[in-house]
Design a protein around this motif. Structure first.
Motif, PDB file in Angstrom:
ATOM      1  N   LYS A 131      -4.247  17.509  10.317  1.00 40.79           N
ATOM      2  CA  LYS A 131      -4.180  16.067  10.561  1.00 40.79           C
ATOM      3  C   LYS A 131      -4.461  15.279   9.286  1.00 40.79           C
ATOM      4  O   LYS A 131      -3.802  14.258   9.008  1.00 40.79           O
ATOM      5  N   LEU A 132      -5.420  15.737   8.502  1.00 39.81           N
ATOM      6  CA  LEU A 132      -5.726  15.051   7.247  1.00 39.81           C
ATOM      7  C   LEU A 132      -4.545  15.117   6.285  1.00 39.81           C
ATOM      8  O   LEU A 132      -4.193  14.120   5.638  1.00 39.81           O
ATOM      9  N   ARG A 133      -3.922  16.282   6.184  1.00 39.35           N
ATOM     10  CA  ARG A 133      -2.767  16.417   5.292  1.00 39.35           C
ATOM     11  C   ARG A 133      -1.616  15.518   5.742  1.00 39.35           C
ATOM     12  O   ARG A 133      -0.982  14.831   4.934  1.00 39.35           O
ATOM     13  N   ALA A 134      -1.332  15.505   7.032  1.00 40.00           N
ATOM     14  CA  ALA A 134      -0.244  14.679   7.556  1.00 40.00           C
ATOM     15  C   ALA A 134      -0.534  13.196   7.326  1.00 40.00           C
ATOM     16  O   ALA A 134       0.374  12.418   6.984  1.00 40.00           O
ATOM     17  N   SER A 135      -1.779  12.795   7.506  1.00 40.50           N
ATOM     18  CA  SER A 135      -2.148  11.395   7.322  1.00 40.50           C
ATOM     19  C   SER A 135      -2.018  10.983   5.863  1.00 40.50           C
ATOM     20  O   SER A 135      -1.527   9.883   5.552  1.00 40.50           O
ATOM     21  N   LEU A 136      -2.443  11.847   4.962  1.00 39.50           N
ATOM     22  CA  LEU A 136      -2.331  11.530   3.542  1.00 39.50           C
ATOM     23  C   LEU A 136      -0.867  11.403   3.133  1.00 39.50           C
ATOM     24  O   LEU A 136      -0.499  10.496   2.369  1.00 39.50           O
ATOM     25  N   THR A 137      -0.021  12.278   3.658  1.00 39.45           N
ATOM     26  CA  THR A 137       1.412  12.200   3.369  1.00 39.45           C
ATOM     27  C   THR A 137       2.003  10.890   3.878  1.00 39.45           C
ATOM     28  O   THR A 137       2.795  10.230   3.192  1.00 39.45           O
ATOM     29  N   ALA A 138       1.598  10.480   5.068  1.00 41.08           N
ATOM     30  CA  ALA A 138       2.107   9.231   5.642  1.00 41.08           C
ATOM     31  C   ALA A 138       1.638   8.027   4.833  1.00 41.08           C
ATOM     32  O   ALA A 138       2.419   7.095   4.575  1.00 41.08           O
ATOM     33  N   LEU A 139       0.386   8.024   4.419  1.00 35.64           N
ATOM     34  CA  LEU A 139      -0.116   6.904   3.637  1.00 35.64           C
ATOM     35  C   LEU A 139       0.522   6.846   2.256  1.00 35.64           C
ATOM     36  O   LEU A 139       0.735   5.755   1.709  1.00 35.64           O
ATOM     37  N   GLU A 140       0.840   7.983   1.706  1.00 32.75           N
ATOM     38  CA  GLU A 140       1.547   7.998   0.415  1.00 32.75           C
ATOM     39  C   GLU A 140       2.876   7.273   0.536  1.00 32.75           C
ATOM     40  O   GLU A 140       3.281   6.530  -0.367  1.00 32.75           O
ATOM     41  N   SER A 141       3.549   7.443   1.655  1.00 36.22           N
ATOM     42  CA  SER A 141       4.830   6.772   1.856  1.00 36.22           C
ATOM     43  C   SER A 141       4.677   5.266   2.062  1.00 36.22           C
ATOM     44  O   SER A 141       5.662   4.523   1.959  1.00 36.22           O
ATOM     45  N   GLU A 142       3.460   4.807   2.362  1.00 32.01           N
ATOM     46  CA  GLU A 142       3.215   3.391   2.589  1.00 32.01           C
ATOM     47  C   GLU A 142       2.514   2.720   1.409  1.00 32.01           C
ATOM     48  O   GLU A 142       2.113   1.547   1.502  1.00 32.01           O
ATOM     49  N   ALA A 143       2.376   3.422   0.295  1.00 34.24           N
ATOM     50  CA  ALA A 143       1.630   2.871  -0.835  1.00 34.24           C
ATOM     51  C   ALA A 143       2.249   1.576  -1.356  1.00 34.24           C
ATOM     52  O   ALA A 143       1.534   0.624  -1.698  1.00 34.24           O
ATOM     53  N   ALA A 144       3.585   1.528  -1.422  1.00 32.09           N
ATOM     54  CA  ALA A 144       4.243   0.313  -1.910  1.00 32.09           C
ATOM     55  C   ALA A 144       3.972  -0.866  -0.989  1.00 32.09           C
ATOM     56  O   ALA A 144       3.734  -1.993  -1.445  1.00 32.09           O
ATOM     57  N   ALA A 145       3.998  -0.630   0.324  1.00 30.09           N
ATOM     58  CA  ALA A 145       3.722  -1.700   1.278  1.00 30.09           C
ATOM     59  C   ALA A 145       2.269  -2.163   1.175  1.00 30.09           C
ATOM     60  O   ALA A 145       1.978  -3.366   1.275  1.00 30.09           O
ATOM     61  N   LEU A 146       1.351  -1.237   0.978  1.00 29.70           N
ATOM     62  CA  LEU A 146      -0.044  -1.608   0.799  1.00 29.70           C
ATOM     63  C   LEU A 146      -0.212  -2.520  -0.415  1.00 29.70           C
ATOM     64  O   LEU A 146      -0.942  -3.517  -0.371  1.00 29.70           O
ATOM     65  N   ALA A 147       0.475  -2.183  -1.489  1.00 30.87           N
ATOM     66  CA  ALA A 147       0.359  -2.964  -2.718  1.00 30.87           C
ATOM     67  C   ALA A 147       0.995  -4.341  -2.591  1.00 30.87           C
ATOM     68  O   ALA A 147       0.536  -5.304  -3.214  1.00 30.87           O
ATOM     69  N   ALA A 148       2.039  -4.446  -1.784  1.00 28.82           N
ATOM     70  CA  ALA A 148       2.787  -5.705  -1.670  1.00 28.82           C
ATOM     71  C   ALA A 148       2.188  -6.674  -0.654  1.00 28.82           C
ATOM     72  O   ALA A 148       2.560  -7.850  -0.630  1.00 28.82           O
ATOM     73  N   THR A 149       1.281  -6.207   0.179  1.00 30.23           N
ATOM     74  CA  THR A 149       0.723  -7.019   1.258  1.00 30.23           C
ATOM     75  C   THR A 149      -0.590  -7.654   0.815  1.00 30.23           C
ATOM     76  O   THR A 149      -1.430  -6.979   0.218  1.00 30.23           O
ATOM     77  N   PRO A 150      -0.789  -8.942   1.093  1.00 26.55           N
ATOM     78  CA  PRO A 150      -2.060  -9.591   0.737  1.00 26.55           C
ATOM     79  C   PRO A 150      -3.259  -8.846   1.312  1.00 26.55           C
ATOM     80  O   PRO A 150      -3.223  -8.348   2.425  1.00 26.55           O
ATOM     81  N   PHE A 151      -4.329  -8.814   0.537  1.00 22.77           N
ATOM     82  CA  PHE A 151      -5.532  -8.071   0.881  1.00 22.77           C
ATOM     83  C   PHE A 151      -6.082  -8.500   2.234  1.00 22.77           C
ATOM     84  O   PHE A 151      -6.148  -9.687   2.556  1.00 22.77           O
ATOM     85  N   GLY A 152      -6.469  -7.495   3.033  1.00 26.92           N
ATOM     86  CA  GLY A 152      -7.017  -7.789   4.343  1.00 26.92           C
ATOM     87  C   GLY A 152      -7.737  -6.608   4.942  1.00 26.92           C
ATOM     88  O   GLY A 152      -8.034  -5.614   4.256  1.00 26.92           O
ATOM     89  N   LEU A 153      -8.008  -6.696   6.244  1.00 30.80           N
ATOM     90  CA  LEU A 153      -8.800  -5.673   6.924  1.00 30.80           C
ATOM     91  C   LEU A 153      -8.154  -4.295   6.878  1.00 30.80           C
ATOM     92  O   LEU A 153      -8.854  -3.279   6.832  1.00 30.80           O
ATOM     93  N   GLY A 154      -6.819  -4.245   6.926  1.00 30.33           N
ATOM     94  CA  GLY A 154      -6.157  -2.947   6.846  1.00 30.33           C
ATOM     95  C   GLY A 154      -6.441  -2.248   5.533  1.00 30.33           C
ATOM     96  O   GLY A 154      -6.727  -1.040   5.498  1.00 30.33           O
ATOM     97  N   HIS A 155      -6.378  -3.000   4.435  1.00 32.11           N
ATOM     98  CA  HIS A 155      -6.688  -2.428   3.128  1.00 32.11           C
ATOM     99  C   HIS A 155      -8.139  -1.951   3.070  1.00 32.11           C
ATOM    100  O   HIS A 155      -8.431  -0.894   2.510  1.00 32.11           O
ATOM    101  N   ILE A 156      -9.041  -2.747   3.633  1.00 33.10           N
ATOM    102  CA  ILE A 156     -10.457  -2.393   3.608  1.00 33.10           C
ATOM    103  C   ILE A 156     -10.692  -1.060   4.303  1.00 33.10           C
ATOM    104  O   ILE A 156     -11.405  -0.187   3.789  1.00 33.10           O
TER     105      ILE A 156
END
Length: 221
Positions: A132-157
């Motif tokens: 589960k940890l490996r799958a989650s890390l892979t999924a978050l890697e695919s969302e890194a650009a979206a994380l960077a482009a979105t204004p800072f908020g609770l999700g980032h925290i």
């Protein structure tokens, strides 16, 4: 207000970051509270939170809020600055989803470590947590650009606190090598004063078994 607090809890850290970001830090008295999955909770925390978990925020009227998501959303309504959780629309759902993702991965990591440190750890449970940890890390890697482009908020925290917990509890995991774009995002966001001021620290005696090298994300599943 009174906050049941620990310097090593990723969920308490979420609340502390919100307090820093919203200028409410001086409004809260921190009370060092020790809780652990394998240890009965003390009367002090049970009096305020019958679930025996932290964080728990005691309000001025004596009522108590618990679960970091509830506390963070409450605190976000108590200031006049930009909201960390958008009030409506797709942006709100995005941050709620990322918050659930970060909190969920944190839960898995904590359960993984707890199981590993038991005298007779269950290999099947450890394998399940690791996958589960490996799958989650892979999924978050695919969302890194979206994380960077979105204004800072609770999700980032939430996601930042989860990655900080990996650094604290699984220091040799090599997660940055496995998720380089996520690592770049985390390196940048970690420079925010609120994250610097709340960096997770372990003030407990070392465990008999060390979990820092338990998982290496660069190894094949």
């Amino acid at each position: 207000m009174k906050l049941h607090w620990s310097p090593r809890s990723p969920f308490v850290r979420k609340v502390m970051i919100v307090l820093h970001e919203t200028g409410q830090l001086e409004n809260v008295e921190r009370v060092r509270t020790v809780v652990a999955l394998a240890t009965p909770p003390g009367d002090d925390i049970l009096k305020d939170n019958p679930l025996g978990k932290i964080p728990a925020l005691v309000l001025d009227d004596g009522s108590c809020l618990f679960d970091s998501r509830v506390i963070c959303e409450y605190l976000d309504t108590q200031h006049s600055g930009p909201r960390l959780l958008p009030s409506e629309g797709a942006d709100r759902i995005t941050h709620l989803r990322w918050q659930a993702f970060g909190d969920g991965v944190t839960d898995i990591a904590l359960l993984f470590r707890f199981e590993y440190l038991r005298d007779h750890a269950d290999p099947a449970l450890l394998e399940g947590f690791e996958r589960k940890l490996r799958a989650s890390l892979t999924a978050l890697e695919s969302e890194a650009a979206a994380l960077a482009a979105t204004p800072f908020g609770l999700g980032h925290i939430s996601i930042a606190c989860m990655l900080g917990q990996l650094d604290l509890r699984f220091a040799q995991s090599n997660w940055r090598l496995a998720a380089p774009r996520l690592a770049d995002w985390y390196a940048g966001i970690s420079q925010r004063p609120s994250l610097v001021a709340t960096a997770a620290k372990d003030d407990a005696p070392p465990a008999a078994k060390d979990s820092t090298s338990l998982i290496n994300f660069m190894q094949k599943s």
